[in-house]
Design an enzyme around this catalytic site. Structure first.
Site, PDB file in Angstrom:
ATOM      1  N   HIS A 163      -3.256   7.479   3.157  1.00 47.15           N
ATOM      2  CA  HIS A 163      -3.694   6.207   2.582  1.00 47.15           C
ATOM      3  C   HIS A 163      -5.050   5.831   3.148  1.00 47.15           C
ATOM      4  O   HIS A 163      -5.278   5.871   4.354  1.00 47.15           O
ATOM      5  CB  HIS A 163      -2.661   5.131   2.903  1.00 47.15           C
ATOM      6  CG  HIS A 163      -3.076   3.752   2.507  1.00 47.15           C
ATOM      7  ND1 HIS A 163      -3.539   3.447   1.239  1.00 47.15           N
ATOM      8  CD2 HIS A 163      -3.107   2.582   3.215  1.00 47.15           C
ATOM      9  CE1 HIS A 163      -3.832   2.157   1.182  1.00 47.15           C
ATOM     10  NE2 HIS A 163      -3.582   1.620   2.361  1.00 47.15           N
ATOM     11  N   CYS A 205       0.802  -1.223   0.000  1.00 44.00           N
ATOM     12  CA  CYS A 205       0.000   0.000   0.000  1.00 44.00           C
ATOM     13  C   CYS A 205       0.838   1.277   0.000  1.00 44.00           C
ATOM     14  O   CYS A 205       0.303   2.367  -0.170  1.00 44.00           O
ATOM     15  CB  CYS A 205      -0.943   0.009   1.198  1.00 44.00           C
ATOM     16  SG  CYS A 205      -2.271  -1.227   1.099  1.00 44.00           S
ATOM     17  N   ASN A 257     -10.255   0.418   0.201  1.00 40.01           N
ATOM     18  CA  ASN A 257      -8.793   0.470   0.098  1.00 40.01           C
ATOM     19  C   ASN A 257      -8.385  -0.028  -1.281  1.00 40.01           C
ATOM     20  O   ASN A 257      -8.445  -1.214  -1.561  1.00 40.01           O
ATOM     21  CB  ASN A 257      -8.177  -0.390   1.194  1.00 40.01           C
ATOM     22  CG  ASN A 257      -6.656  -0.366   1.178  1.00 40.01           C
ATOM     23  OD1 ASN A 257      -6.034   0.172   0.264  1.00 40.01           O
ATOM     24  ND2 ASN A 257      -6.044  -0.964   2.186  1.00 40.01           N
TER      25      ASN A 257
END
Length: 332
Positions: free
Chosen positions: A256, A116, A286
């Site tokens: 994020h 990520c 996500n």
């Protein structure tokens, strides 16, 4: 000659049309909208459902959106970097195919994988190429088809992830705008907490690995959450201190989009008001490498030239970090 800094000069994005809502997930696994929303902040996510289309499709669409909006000639692009955890296939670099498909025929290209944190680490890499003076246009894309590695019978992971892509163009700047500082970290302690067991060199694909569902993402949610909260908050606070920034002169937090509670914890540590914290996790979930550029694309009209942006991310491995960037343009 003034020092070269690396500035973002254009953004683009793409998300698939198919919407997987919390209400639909209620029919697949034992969960409900209230439980998902309260723990993650997610209401829906987008999935790329068409057969034969992978991460490259998402990346190409995002790159084409940027090229069209910025009216740039793709032949002038020097380098294409694709941050992704879900390449189209092993060995063959997905970014190389993307570059060819968008007409970046004079660019070299490669994939970057830091889970990520891929896009965040890619920002550092792209900026270094620009600051070297050797390259003038670096296209950085974050794209992931997470639905390709998610087990939709596992409620621990299927509620979290979605598909999407975002892209930014880095170019030289001589006004002191663009990337100012970075604080990037990694720690192999995270190897066992967020992973796919099979398909790599340790455990190659076999009938047994498929039957055991070992090609899907496994996440120890509580452990990852604990490390993510402390990691993202720590580096974001430190980069503010290192650059003499206060909550008053930080304009935007670009965090994020993994979990709303993690985003809130990071913002609280930085002392930021809610209106400075950009959030779109409720729409996309996500999207791994795509969360940061999707935020830039969704909120581009809010940014003003000279604004101070703090980026923060956390990913499997573990990888994490924060970047301080001065925005370089006003949207026309």
């Amino acid at each position: 000659m003034n020092k070269i800094t690396a500035a973002i000069t254009a953004v683009g994005s793409y998300v698939p049309e198919f919407v997987l809502s919390n209400q639909v997930l209620e029919t697949l696994v034992e969960t409900n909208d209230e439980w998902i929303t309260s723990r993650t902040g997610i209401k829906e996510r987008r999935l790329l459902k068409e057969k034969g289309k992978g991460t490259s499709y998402l990346a190409i669409k995002a790159a084409q959106d940027l090229i069209s909006k910025a009216n740039i000639n793709p032949e002038e692009i020097d380098l294409v970097i694709l941050g992704t955890t879900t390449p189209d296939m092993p060995v063959a670099s997905t970014s190389v195919y993307v570059a060819s498909q968008i007409g970046a025929v004079n660019a070299f290209a490669y994939d970057l994988q830091a889970a990520c944190s891929s896009f965040l680490f890619g920002m550092s890499t792209a900026a270094a190429y620009i600051e070297s003076g050797r390259y003038k246009k670096v296209l950085l894309i974050g794209a992931d088809k997470m639905s390709s590695i998610i087990d939709y019978t596992d409620r621990a992971t299927c509620i979290i992830f979605g598909d999407g892509a975002g892209a930014v163009l880095f170019e030289p700047n001589y006004e002191g705008l663009g990337l100012q500082d970075e604080l990037l970290r990694s720690d192999g302690i995270g190897r066992e907490y967020l992973k796919i067991d099979a398909g790599g060199s340790i455990l190659p694909p076999s009938i047994e690995t498929v039957e055991n569902r070992q090609h899907f993402v496994f996440q120890d949610g509580k452990t990852v959450f604990k490390y993510a909260v402390s990691g993202m908050a720590d580096v974001s606070e430190k980069i503010m201190q290192r650059n003499n920034l206060t909550k008053d002169n930080v304009n935007w937090l670009i965090a994020h989009q993994a979990n709303k509670r993690i985003i809130d914890a990071t913002a609280n540590r930085m002392g930021l008001e809610e209106e400075k914290v950009l959030v779109n996790i409720q729409k996309y979930g996500n999207t791994t490498s795509a969360t940061l550029p999707l935020l830039l694309s969704d909120f581009e009209s809010k940014f003003k030239k000279g604004d101070n942006l703090i980026f923060a991310a956390f990913g499997g491995g573990f990888t994490w970090g924060s970047i301080y960037l001065k925005w370089a343009y006003n949207k026309q």
